[in-house]
Design an enzyme around this catalytic site. Structure first.
Site, short mmCIF file in Angstrom:
data_model
loop_
_atom_site.label_atom_id
_atom_site.label_comp_id
_atom_site.label_asym_id
_atom_site.label_seq_id
_atom_site.Cartn_x
_atom_site.Cartn_y
_atom_site.Cartn_z
N GLY A 19 0.82 -1.39 0.16
CA GLY A 19 -0.07 -0.02 -0.19
C GLY A 19 0.69 1.27 0.10
N GLY A 21 1.71 3.32 -2.54
CA GLY A 21 1.50 4.20 -3.54
C GLY A 21 0.57 5.29 -2.92
N TYR A 152 -7.35 1.13 17.94
CA TYR A 152 -8.58 0.44 18.21
C TYR A 152 -8.57 -1.12 18.18
CZ TYR A 152 -10.00 1.05 13.24
OH TYR A 152 -9.95 0.86 11.84
N PRO A 193 -1.16 3.54 15.07
CA PRO A 193 -1.58 5.03 14.88
C PRO A 193 -2.81 5.78 15.31
CG PRO A 193 -0.76 4.22 12.83
CD PRO A 193 -1.17 3.05 13.72
N GLY A 194 -2.75 7.07 15.92
CA GLY A 194 -4.25 7.65 15.86
C GLY A 194 -4.61 8.24 14.50
C1 HXC Z 1 -21.03 -0.89 3.48
C2 HXC Z 1 -19.69 -1.41 1.76
C3 HXC Z 1 -19.06 -0.32 1.94
C4 HXC Z 1 -19.59 0.93 2.78
C5 HXC Z 1 -18.00 -1.47 0.54
N1 HXC Z 1 -18.91 -2.12 1.07
N2 HXC Z 1 -17.97 -0.14 0.91
N3 HXC Z 1 -20.51 -1.87 2.72
N4 HXC Z 1 -20.52 0.41 3.53
N5 HXC Z 1 -18.96 1.86 2.78
C6 HXC Z 1 -19.09 -3.69 0.52
C7 HXC Z 1 -19.58 -3.73 -0.74
O1 HXC Z 1 -20.85 -3.66 -1.06
C8 HXC Z 1 -19.07 -5.43 -1.21
O2 HXC Z 1 -20.14 -6.29 -0.37
C9 HXC Z 1 -17.78 -5.47 -0.21
O3 HXC Z 1 -17.73 -4.39 0.92
C10 HXC Z 1 -16.62 -5.36 -0.93
O4 HXC Z 1 -16.75 -4.08 -1.85
P1 HXC Z 1 -15.86 -3.92 -3.02
O5 HXC Z 1 -16.12 -2.61 -3.31
O6 HXC Z 1 -16.29 -4.83 -4.08
O7 HXC Z 1 -14.35 -4.33 -2.63
P2 HXC Z 1 -12.94 -3.85 -3.02
O8 HXC Z 1 -12.75 -3.58 -4.45
O9 HXC Z 1 -12.22 -5.39 -2.59
O10 HXC Z 1 -12.51 -2.59 -1.87
C11 HXC Z 1 -12.24 -2.82 -0.73
C12 HXC Z 1 -12.61 -1.63 0.27
C13 HXC Z 1 -12.49 -0.29 -0.54
C14 HXC Z 1 -12.13 -1.81 1.44
C15 HXC Z 1 -14.25 -1.95 0.30
O11 HXC Z 1 -12.83 0.46 0.55
C16 HXC Z 1 -10.93 -0.18 -0.36
O12 HXC Z 1 -10.30 -0.51 -1.71
N6 HXC Z 1 -10.07 0.45 0.51
C17 HXC Z 1 -8.60 0.32 0.35
C18 HXC Z 1 -8.13 1.83 0.85
C19 HXC Z 1 -8.81 1.99 2.29
O13 HXC Z 1 -9.69 1.26 2.79
N7 HXC Z 1 -8.07 2.83 3.06
C20 HXC Z 1 -8.28 3.47 4.29
C21 HXC Z 1 -7.43 2.81 5.32
S1 HXC Z 1 -7.57 3.52 6.65
P3 HXC Z 1 -21.37 -6.84 -1.41
O14 HXC Z 1 -21.98 -7.81 -0.52
O15 HXC Z 1 -22.05 -5.93 -1.93
O16 HXC Z 1 -20.51 -7.53 -2.35
C22 HXC Z 1 -7.65 2.51 8.09
C23 HXC Z 1 -7.49 2.81 9.70
C24 HXC Z 1 -7.62 4.33 9.86
O17 HXC Z 1 -7.46 1.42 8.04
C25 HXC Z 1 -8.07 4.79 11.29
C26 HXC Z 1 -8.05 6.13 11.65
C27 HXC Z 1 -8.15 6.64 13.10
P1 NAP Z 2 -4.52 4.57 2.12
O1 NAP Z 2 -3.80 5.64 1.50
O2 NAP Z 2 -6.10 4.15 1.43
O3 NAP Z 2 -3.77 3.26 2.17
C1 NAP Z 2 -4.03 2.09 2.02
C2 NAP Z 2 -3.32 1.44 0.85
O4 NAP Z 2 -3.39 0.35 0.93
C3 NAP Z 2 -3.52 2.14 -0.59
O5 NAP Z 2 -2.37 2.47 -1.05
C4 NAP Z 2 -4.05 0.98 -1.46
O6 NAP Z 2 -3.79 1.09 -2.62
C5 NAP Z 2 -3.57 -0.20 -0.45
N1 NAP Z 2 -4.30 -1.48 -0.49
C6 NAP Z 2 -5.85 -1.52 -0.55
N2 NAP Z 2 -6.28 -2.58 -0.54
C7 NAP Z 2 -5.07 -3.35 -0.99
C8 NAP Z 2 -5.08 -4.76 -1.54
N3 NAP Z 2 -6.06 -5.55 -1.34
N4 NAP Z 2 -3.86 -5.09 -2.14
C9 NAP Z 2 -2.86 -4.42 -2.24
N5 NAP Z 2 -2.89 -3.23 -1.68
C10 NAP Z 2 -4.19 -2.74 -1.34
O7 NAP Z 2 -4.65 5.11 3.77
P2 NAP Z 2 -3.85 5.40 4.83
O8 NAP Z 2 -4.51 6.20 5.78
O9 NAP Z 2 -2.44 5.73 4.29
O10 NAP Z 2 -3.45 3.98 5.54
C11 NAP Z 2 -2.43 3.31 5.66
C12 NAP Z 2 -2.26 2.14 6.80
O11 NAP Z 2 -2.36 3.14 7.95
C13 NAP Z 2 -3.38 1.36 6.98
O12 NAP Z 2 -2.95 0.11 7.37
C14 NAP Z 2 -4.24 1.86 7.78
O13 NAP Z 2 -5.02 1.07 8.51
C15 NAP Z 2 -3.43 2.56 8.95
N6 NAP Z 2 -3.64 3.63 9.87
C16 NAP Z 2 -4.11 4.79 9.17
C17 NAP Z 2 -4.68 5.72 10.05
C18 NAP Z 2 -4.95 7.26 9.46
O14 NAP Z 2 -5.40 8.01 10.36
N7 NAP Z 2 -4.75 7.64 8.01
C19 NAP Z 2 -4.67 5.62 11.58
C20 NAP Z 2 -4.54 4.22 11.88
C21 NAP Z 2 -4.10 3.40 11.04
P3 NAP Z 2 -4.64 0.24 -3.71
O15 NAP Z 2 -5.92 0.77 -3.87
O16 NAP Z 2 -4.08 1.02 -5.10
O17 NAP Z 2 -4.32 -1.25 -3.80
#
Ligand code: HXC
Ligand code: NAP
Length: 292
Positions: A19, A21, A152, A193-194
């Site tokens: 991740g 990128g 969390y 991280p927070g």
């Molecule tokens: C309810 C949802 C939803 C939403 C997706 N789904 N988003 N359900 N509410 N907001 C459901 C879809 O309907 C589908 O179910 C299933 O989840 C999979 O969705 P897809 O879009 O097909 O999945 P996919 O393409 O694999 O994408 C994965 C993803 C997406 C997690 C849903 O958000 C993603 O690509 N995220 C990557 C980056 C990311 O999340 N970054 C944040 C990290 S921050 P059905 O049943 O309809 O098929 C973090 C910690 C932060 O982790 C802490 C902060 C303090």
């Molecule tokens: P982000 O930019 O969305 O980073 C998530 C990365 O994961 C993206 O580059 C995404 O790239 C990659 N990824 C997602 N699904 C993947 C898959 N199936 N295979 C390969 N790569 C995948 O969010 P971020 O905030 O920087 O988060 C980075 C990390 O920090 C995560 O572990 C998150 O839980 C943690 N974190 C973040 C926060 C915050 O406040 N930002 C706080 C606590 C913890 P592609 O979509 O191109 O695959």
């Protein structure tokens, strides 16, 4: 970027950031490149990876390798590790940073929504860990994992239950392998991280535009942090660099929180008293002294 470690600390080392990128992974990549590492980025979106690599190379002059893979696919991840090793000439550290997450009442989640997050966060981390760990064992070479979790993962949190359960699994993996694989010279640590602003997290977890102003205000992450601000990327970059480096050689199995005191603020029974103005304390003291 204000980096803590001496420049060249990672000269001759290759670090994989899943991740890498976007968001925090991209900042970590920049920091590690500035410290002399070769960096490998692995995530799904090839175009995003290419753009990130071009920018990183032009900003730092360092070498960036990209491999497009979904971390849910164990065979593809293994292929990626082999490609990185062949292209870079080795691998020395892995940051398990790729994640999926979004807020939702748990009862609204489909089975696939649960699986999607758990497969990216927990199984994805397992796949890179197995592939890199076995490579280091075969090579009889030490290695270092840093797993990015969240605060969390330990406390639990409603509305992000797939993420909380998966990240809790990553903590268990971290602590288990820290012991089991130490004999191979492999250290395993985690960072919790927070809030650190990124487009990926903010768009999925803090969608203020969908809420009325009073609720949107509650959603402001800085308001829940004793230091009254969110994290700065370079603060996380310095921590991850330290944990990957030999300067932290005796730290193994640790989960380091970097959240400005946020989770403790929520946990401490009387922390709400921060809201009491100092001039009120005379009256409160008088009342509490009556209990003598
Ligand atoms: C309810 C949802 C939803 C939403 C997706 N789904 N988003 N359900 N509410 N907001 C459901 C879809 O309907 C589908 O179910 C299933 O989840 C999979 O969705 P897809 O879009 O097909 O999945 P996919 O393409 O694999 O994408 C994965 C993803 C997406 C997690 C849903 O958000 C993603 O690509 N995220 C990557 C980056 C990311 O999340 N970054 C944040 C990290 S921050 P059905 O049943 O309809 O098929 C973090 C910690 C932060 O982790 C802490 C902060 C303090
Ligand atoms: P982000 O930019 O969305 O980073 C998530 C990365 O994961 C993206 O580059 C995404 O790239 C990659 N990824 C997602 N699904 C993947 C898959 N199936 N295979 C390969 N790569 C995948 O969010 P971020 O905030 O920087 O988060 C980075 C990390 O920090 C995560 O572990 C998150 O839980 C943690 N974190 C973040 C926060 C915050 O406040 N930002 C706080 C606590 C913890 P592609 O979509 O191109 O695959």
């Amino acid at each position: 970027m204000n980096l803590m470690l001496p420049l060249h600390s990672f000269q001759g080392k290759t670090i994989l950031i899943t991740g890498g990128g976007s968001g925090l992974g991209l900042s970590m990549a920049e920091g590690l490149l500035r410290l002399g590492a070769q960096v490998a980025l692995m995530s799904r979106n090839e175009e995003k990876l290419q753009k990130a690599a071009e920018k990183l190379t032009s900003d730092t002059g360092g070498k960036v390798i990209t491999f497009s893979a979904d971390v849910r696919d164990a065979a593809k991840v293994e292929e990626g590790i082999q490609f990185i090793v062949e292209t870079a000439g080795g691998l020395h550290g892995v940051v398990n940073n790729a994640a999926g997450n979004f807020i939702s009442p748990t009862e609204r989640l489909s089975a696939n929504a649960f699986s999607s997050v758990i497969d990216i966060v927990l199984k994805g981390t397992i796949h890179t860990t197995m592939a890199a760990g076995k490579y280091w064992m075969e090579q009889k070479q030490p290695g270092t994992f840093v797993n990015i979790v969240t605060t969390y993962a330990s406390t639990g949190s409603g509305y992000v239950v797939p993420s909380a359960t998966a990240k809790a699994g990553v903590i268990a993996l971290t602590r288990s392998l820290a012991v089991e694989w130490a004999k191979y010279g492999i250290r395993t640590n985690a960072i919790a991280p927070g809030p650190f602003p990124t487009e990926g997290a903010w768009s999925r977890l803090f969608p203020k535009e969908a809420l009325p102003p009073d609720l949107a205000e509650k959603m402001d992450p800085a308001s829940k942090i004793p230091l009254n601000r969110v994290g700065r990327h370079e603060e996380l970059v310095n921590l991850v660099s330290f944990l990957l480096s030999e300067f932290s050689g005796f730290i193994n199995g640790e989960v380091v929180t970097i959240d400005g005191g946020e989770w403790l603020q929520g946990a401490g029974e009387f922390n709400w008293l921060n809201a009491v103005p100092s001039k009120m304390w005379d009256a409160i003291e008088a009342a509490t002294r009556k209990g003598k």
